[in-house]
Design an enzyme around this catalytic site. Sequence first.
Site, PDB file in Angstrom:
ATOM      1  N   HIS A 225     -26.091  11.291   8.224  1.00 37.13           N
ATOM      2  CA  HIS A 225     -25.766  12.016   9.455  1.00 37.13           C
ATOM      3  C   HIS A 225     -26.866  11.850  10.507  1.00 37.13           C
ATOM      4  CE1 HIS A 225     -23.193  13.554   6.377  1.00 37.13           C
ATOM      5  NE2 HIS A 225     -24.184  14.170   5.795  1.00 37.13           N
ATOM      6  N   CYS A 226     -27.469  10.662  10.540  1.00 37.71           N
ATOM      7  CA  CYS A 226     -28.500  10.328  11.535  1.00 37.71           C
ATOM      8  C   CYS A 226     -29.714  11.253  11.474  1.00 37.71           C
ATOM      9  CB  CYS A 226     -27.948  10.338  12.957  1.00 37.71           C
ATOM     10  SG  CYS A 226     -26.598   9.216  13.202  1.00 37.71           S
ATOM     11  N   ALA A 227     -29.933  11.913  10.359  1.00 37.99           N
ATOM     12  CA  ALA A 227     -31.099  12.803  10.265  1.00 37.99           C
ATOM     13  C   ALA A 227     -31.822  12.561   8.941  1.00 37.99           C
ATOM     14  CB  ALA A 227     -30.646  14.254  10.401  1.00 37.99           C
TER      15      ALA A 227
END
Lengths: 393, 348
Positions: A343-345
């Site tokens: 989730h791009c984190a």
Amino acid sequence: MIYLDNAATSFPKPSEVYGEMDEFFRERAANPGRAGYRLSTEAEKGIEMTRKALAGLFGASEPQRLVFTLNATDAINMAIKGLLNPGDHVITTTLEHNAVTRPLNSLERQGVITVTRVRPSPQGFLDPGDIKRAITHKTRLVALVHASNVLGTVQPIGDVGRLARERDLLFLVDAAQSAGLWPVNVEEQCIDLLAFTGHKSLFGPPGTGGLYVGGRVELRPWREGGTGVDSQNPVQPEDMPFRLEGGTPNFVGLAGLKAGVEFVSRTGTDKIRRHGQALTSQLLHALGDDTRFTLYGPPPEAEVGGGPATSPILSLNIRGMEPQVVGTILDESFGIAVRSGLHCAPGTHKEIGSFPQGTVRISPGFFNTGDDIAQVALALKEIASSTAVSSRQ
Amino acid sequence: MKTERYLRQILFHPIGKEGQRRLAESSAVVVGCGAIGSTTASLLVRSGIGYLRVIDRDVLEESNLQRQELFDEEDLREGLPKALAAEKRLRRINSAIRVEGIAADLNPTNAETLLRDAQVILDGTDNFETRLLLNDYALKTGTPWIYSACLGSQALLMDILPGKTLCLRCLVDSVPLPGSLPTCETAGILAPAAKLIASIQTTEALKILTNHPEALISGLVNIDLWKGSFQKVDTQTAPSPTCPACQKGEYEFLNAKGFSLTTTLCGSNAVQITPGGNAENGAKIDLVALSLRLQSALGVDNISQSPYLLKFRLKGREMVIFPDGRALLFGTQDTSLARTLYSQYVGL
Ligand SMILES: Cc1ncc(COP(=O)(O)O)c(C=O)c1O
Ligand SMILES: [Zn+2]
């Protein structure tokens, strides 16, 4: 199909959003650039109404300081790259989305800035005291995600904002996940730069977002060009929002965003949030004592200010199964759309021990029902009982 | 042009000096440098073609040496992509020819660049979707192409001349469901069958390039070397009136709509393959049948199943196939490797 990926983008939108965009695009979508004819004036007015609606939602008394961008990423880049100077120090966290992490990392690698990354508690909450301890005489900016897009945990931005204000630091809040779901007030919470995106909990279309730039901040514009005003000026005008808004804006998208914001204001952020929270806590309870699942983030009873301290986001894994496999089965065999991965984190996953494979993220929205959650819980349990066996049997 | 080198070919009357001259000015693209492609490439380079481009996405493996004549053990040790090993070898065979080896996965994004300027396209691929991509490009640009395929001891071939013959899409209503057909990796392949069909393919190419359309084979060639059957099926020669590709100009593979999508996954060291087309129709793969086909190739201990998926271990990686044909390949981020393994073991 049951859609449970609202943290990526809300879907569906309230029907007014589709209606408004269609009507606007067909009937009123002349270029707003101050042409003077009636259609153009209406388009211009449409934008200013959206600006006012959002300024109202965020408690900003100067709407012209709210500029439109493509999305939160665009807004964050505009803030970070338009603000920081060589030698500046920035305090951020390991919970950030790549929209914050990457621009900071690249400036750090180029040797322009230094960065301190504060870590959260094991449950995913930050202690403002840790931020305070990281302040140096070079610190210029604190950049903080309001609601984590992996855990849903909500950070005490008011406390951090007041702390930053006391120490004369600027405060950037990434409200991509929280705008529309949580009360955000730039004045009370001492937010100097508020970045948000239109397509999540504000129910607008993709390609809309914005940055509120408080009165203590002056940003270098990186996107320079036509503004429709002050055209004789050889450089970008000083006046906001023109200083940061060169080029024809996405006024059709902004018309949709206005309808979305009106929906949020009419319904109330509290009601929208509580609906989602009730669904996540239903899911947590359904899976809570099933040891085949690893659930990330705080338990449902964790609270701040008298309510649950998380956005409607639940990250989980089924022991022994790749999250991508779980996600594909949910989609393929059960018609349930969720998101698997980082989730791009990536930093958040390192904190919670789910790096590099990530998690299955279930994020209900305002249009999901308890029945949707009952179905996803059942599906997850069935998948958990279906470990692959050797073909020899 | 050196006449001496090509004397025996020039003495063959239909080619003659004029044909040889035309050949020296012509260009061809071989797509896929496996059993068929490497024989065709070698024959074309020996024949004195002007320019040959060879496109292949794979790295040479030991099991290729059984049938792919451009490669030897030394190439295997060097570990080069097949396209580059082929280029080296083809230059050694005939240094007068302009040969270009391109190590790439042909897809809708690069097809128009990689196939440009071909006067004939030669099919050496191992999957249907790439063939349908070639078909689209050929129709769009009016380039002749020669379909050929080989599995076990059976080999097929058909000349496809845009505007003159039917096209590949005329013959298939819908693209075969992934995982529904045997592949060389699961059913094996007999090298002589591949070489035979490559010889016919090269001959057809020579006819096209030396301007002898009257000599081209019409219809589908279907040979089974083991059974000793040699057939020419006179399929309908006219295009199918409902063909989306040659009749309606809908190039669904070239425009990416019908083509599979391969993406590296966020997080895991993994690639997702989503086959084109069929999933929308709700078609499902028979995972049990696929598992049976895979058992002889991979060994039963490397395969496992649940009601939702089929998993198999392969060269240190793990592939997970779902009933709608979607797959995840864990252990790599290489999308072209994922497409290779998918088309080899599942079938595209
Ligand atoms: C916390 C957070 N920040 C930033 C973003 C970026 O939003 P956008 O992709 O709309 O720019 C997202 C959305 O994925 C997010 O969840
Ligand atoms: Zn056709």
